[in-house]
Enzyme design. Structure first.
Site, PDB file in Angstrom:
ATOM      1  N   LYS A 170       0.831  -1.215   0.000  1.00 39.05           N
ATOM      2  CA  LYS A 170       0.000   0.000   0.000  1.00 39.05           C
ATOM      3  C   LYS A 170       0.865   1.265   0.000  1.00 39.05           C
ATOM      4  O   LYS A 170       0.639   2.178  -0.775  1.00 39.05           O
ATOM      5  CB  LYS A 170      -0.945   0.013   1.225  1.00 39.05           C
ATOM      6  CG  LYS A 170      -1.857  -1.198   1.305  1.00 39.05           C
ATOM      7  CD  LYS A 170      -2.797  -1.139   2.502  1.00 39.05           C
ATOM      8  CE  LYS A 170      -2.112  -1.288   3.858  1.00 39.05           C
ATOM      9  NZ  LYS A 170      -1.645  -2.636   4.190  1.00 39.05           N
ATOM     10  N   ARG A 213      -9.457   0.432   9.188  1.00 42.36           N
ATOM     11  CA  ARG A 213      -9.108  -0.960   9.448  1.00 42.36           C
ATOM     12  C   ARG A 213     -10.167  -1.660  10.285  1.00 42.36           C
ATOM     13  O   ARG A 213      -9.981  -2.835  10.616  1.00 42.36           O
ATOM     14  CB  ARG A 213      -7.772  -1.023  10.192  1.00 42.36           C
ATOM     15  CG  ARG A 213      -6.573  -1.136   9.271  1.00 42.36           C
ATOM     16  CD  ARG A 213      -5.302  -1.201  10.116  1.00 42.36           C
ATOM     17  NE  ARG A 213      -4.267  -1.937   9.466  1.00 42.36           N
ATOM     18  CZ  ARG A 213      -3.118  -1.408   9.045  1.00 42.36           C
ATOM     19  NH1 ARG A 213      -2.870  -0.142   9.206  1.00 42.36           N
ATOM     20  NH2 ARG A 213      -2.224  -2.168   8.482  1.00 42.36           N
ATOM     21  N   ARG A 266      11.587  -6.441   4.747  1.00 43.20           N
ATOM     22  CA  ARG A 266      11.433  -5.031   5.105  1.00 43.20           C
ATOM     23  C   ARG A 266      11.957  -4.778   6.514  1.00 43.20           C
ATOM     24  O   ARG A 266      12.596  -3.763   6.779  1.00 43.20           O
ATOM     25  CB  ARG A 266       9.955  -4.633   5.006  1.00 43.20           C
ATOM     26  CG  ARG A 266       9.688  -3.175   5.312  1.00 43.20           C
ATOM     27  CD  ARG A 266       8.272  -2.763   4.979  1.00 43.20           C
ATOM     28  NE  ARG A 266       7.312  -3.167   5.992  1.00 43.20           N
ATOM     29  CZ  ARG A 266       5.994  -2.941   5.916  1.00 43.20           C
ATOM     30  NH1 ARG A 266       5.493  -2.341   4.852  1.00 43.20           N
ATOM     31  NH2 ARG A 266       5.180  -3.320   6.874  1.00 43.20           N
ATOM     32  N   ARG A 325      11.862  -2.008  11.690  1.00 46.62           N
ATOM     33  CA  ARG A 325      10.541  -2.088  12.334  1.00 46.62           C
ATOM     34  C   ARG A 325      10.417  -3.403  13.098  1.00 46.62           C
ATOM     35  O   ARG A 325      10.489  -4.471  12.516  1.00 46.62           O
ATOM     36  CB  ARG A 325       9.434  -2.021  11.270  1.00 46.62           C
ATOM     37  CG  ARG A 325       9.040  -0.628  10.897  1.00 46.62           C
ATOM     38  CD  ARG A 325       7.969  -0.629   9.837  1.00 46.62           C
ATOM     39  NE  ARG A 325       6.718  -1.258  10.266  1.00 46.62           N
ATOM     40  CZ  ARG A 325       5.593  -1.198   9.559  1.00 46.62           C
ATOM     41  NH1 ARG A 325       5.573  -0.551   8.409  1.00 46.62           N
ATOM     42  NH2 ARG A 325       4.511  -1.786  10.003  1.00 46.62           N
ATOM     43  N   ARG A 376      -0.823  -9.782  13.153  1.00 40.67           N
ATOM     44  CA  ARG A 376      -1.358  -8.700  12.322  1.00 40.67           C
ATOM     45  C   ARG A 376      -2.312  -9.250  11.256  1.00 40.67           C
ATOM     46  O   ARG A 376      -3.337  -8.641  10.964  1.00 40.67           O
ATOM     47  CB  ARG A 376      -0.211  -7.899  11.686  1.00 40.67           C
ATOM     48  CG  ARG A 376       0.406  -6.943  12.711  1.00 40.67           C
ATOM     49  CD  ARG A 376       1.841  -6.641  12.415  1.00 40.67           C
ATOM     50  NE  ARG A 376       2.033  -5.881  11.203  1.00 40.67           N
ATOM     51  CZ  ARG A 376       3.205  -5.815  10.553  1.00 40.67           C
ATOM     52  NH1 ARG A 376       4.244  -6.474  11.002  1.00 40.67           N
ATOM     53  NH2 ARG A 376       3.305  -5.088   9.468  1.00 40.67           N
TER      54      ARG A 376
HETATM   55  P1  ADP Z   1       1.220  -2.647   7.760  1.00 41.27           P
HETATM   56  O1  ADP Z   1       0.060  -2.357   6.869  1.00 41.27           O
HETATM   57  O2  ADP Z   1       2.405  -3.131   7.006  1.00 41.27           O
HETATM   58  O3  ADP Z   1       0.836  -3.525   8.923  1.00 41.27           O
HETATM   59  P2  ADP Z   1       1.184   0.036   8.867  1.00 41.27           P
HETATM   60  O4  ADP Z   1       2.382   0.865   8.801  1.00 41.27           O
HETATM   61  O5  ADP Z   1       0.002   0.440   8.054  1.00 41.27           O
HETATM   62  O6  ADP Z   1       1.725  -1.374   8.465  1.00 41.27           O
HETATM   63  O7  ADP Z   1       0.676  -0.121  10.375  1.00 41.27           O
HETATM   64  C1  ADP Z   1       1.547  -0.531  11.396  1.00 41.27           C
HETATM   65  C2  ADP Z   1       0.772  -0.703  12.702  1.00 41.27           C
HETATM   66  O8  ADP Z   1       0.179   0.555  13.093  1.00 41.27           O
HETATM   67  C3  ADP Z   1      -0.402  -1.683  12.652  1.00 41.27           C
HETATM   68  O9  ADP Z   1      -0.012  -3.023  12.851  1.00 41.27           O
HETATM   69  C4  ADP Z   1      -1.267  -1.144  13.810  1.00 41.27           C
HETATM   70  O10 ADP Z   1      -0.791  -1.536  15.071  1.00 41.27           O
HETATM   71  C5  ADP Z   1      -1.105   0.364  13.711  1.00 41.27           C
HETATM   72  N1  ADP Z   1      -2.160   0.938  12.850  1.00 41.27           N
HETATM   73  C6  ADP Z   1      -1.991   1.495  11.629  1.00 41.27           C
HETATM   74  N2  ADP Z   1      -3.184   1.908  11.131  1.00 41.27           N
HETATM   75  C7  ADP Z   1      -4.113   1.594  12.062  1.00 41.27           C
HETATM   76  C8  ADP Z   1      -5.527   1.733  12.134  1.00 41.27           C
HETATM   77  N3  ADP Z   1      -6.234   2.285  11.138  1.00 41.27           N
HETATM   78  N4  ADP Z   1      -6.170   1.309  13.261  1.00 41.27           N
HETATM   79  C9  ADP Z   1      -5.494   0.772  14.260  1.00 41.27           C
HETATM   80  N5  ADP Z   1      -4.166   0.571  14.255  1.00 41.27           N
HETATM   81  C10 ADP Z   1      -3.473   0.982  13.168  1.00 41.27           C
END
Ligand code: ADP
Length: 197
Positions: free
Chosen positions: A14, A89, A128, A134, A146
């Site tokens: 994404k 989400r 990554r 991370r 996740r």
């Molecule tokens: P990825 O899609 O690779 O898991 P992101 O960078 O989008 O990584 O998100 C990393 C973390 O941040 C998620 O695992 C979650 O803990 C938190 N996070 C991101 N967006 C949301 C959201 N919309 N609601 C709740 N937690 C979120």
């Protein structure tokens, strides 16, 4: 104006694709993950709270995330449109996004999912993790958690957007350029031609 949601499991690409699409269509990219990581890096109160969830691979609570997203949208009153990456989400987040946009006479035009198998995603995330540092990308159990969060809380949004005729899917396996092209084909079908510069 065009507002897109990029949808997909962790590692689906994404963020990578949003970076190309924002240039191509002159959109503001909001990645909730990036905003959380920025806050963690700067030791803000929000960052400290978010970290306790992110480190376990759990979602951050809805209200915290929704308030943060609202701030990000409101920081950009002159945007030609947004790419929402990593938001919504959960069902509550999807509804909050609709409410927020409606208040501003805006709407989501399309939600586009990037599809890829779990095995491919795990491999990408571990790679990554080596580069980015991370911690949520360096441990298979956290990654699997996740995915579970996604299956349980995020996947139901597919139906939410399908019911509104806004859900599209593209194959997320291929070169970065190929995938940008697939996404662009979807965007071209929904883009209101007259309003684009
Ligand atoms: P990825 O899609 O690779 O898991 P992101 O960078 O989008 O990584 O998100 C990393 C973390 O941040 C998620 O695992 C979650 O803990 C938190 N996070 C991101 N967006 C949301 C959201 N919309 N609601 C709740 N937690 C979120």
């Amino acid at each position: 104006m065009i507002n897109l949601v990029l949808f997909g499991k962790p590692g689906a690409g994404k963020g990578t694709q949003a970076n190309f699409l924002k240039e191509k269509y002159n959109l503001k990219h909001i990645s909730t993950g990036d905003v959380f990581r920025y806050n963690i890096k700067n030791g803000t109160e929000l960052g400290q709270l978010a970290k306790t969830y992110i480190d376990k691979g759990d979602l951050v609570p809805d209200q915290v995330t929704i308030d943060m997203l609202r701030d990000e949208v409101e920081k950009n009153p002159d945007a030609d449109g947004f790419i929402f990456d990593g938001f919504p989400r959960t069902g509550a987040q999807a509804k909050a996004l609709d409410t927020l946009l409606k208040e501003k006479d805006m709407q989501i035009h399309a939600t586009i999912a990037l599809d890829a198998d779990d095995q491919v995603l795990i491999k990408r995330l571990l790679e990554r993790g080596k580069v980015s540092g991370r911690t949520d990308d360096q441990d298979v159990d956290k990654i699997k958690n996740r995915f579970e969060e996604y299956n349980e809380k995020t996947a139901p949004l597919i139906e939410y957007y399908q019911e509104q005729d806004k859900f599209h899917r593209v194959n997320g396996i291929g070169s970065i350029e190929e995938i940008t092209q697939r996404l662009s084909e979807v965007i071209e079908t929904i883009r209101p031609p007259k309003t684009i510069k």
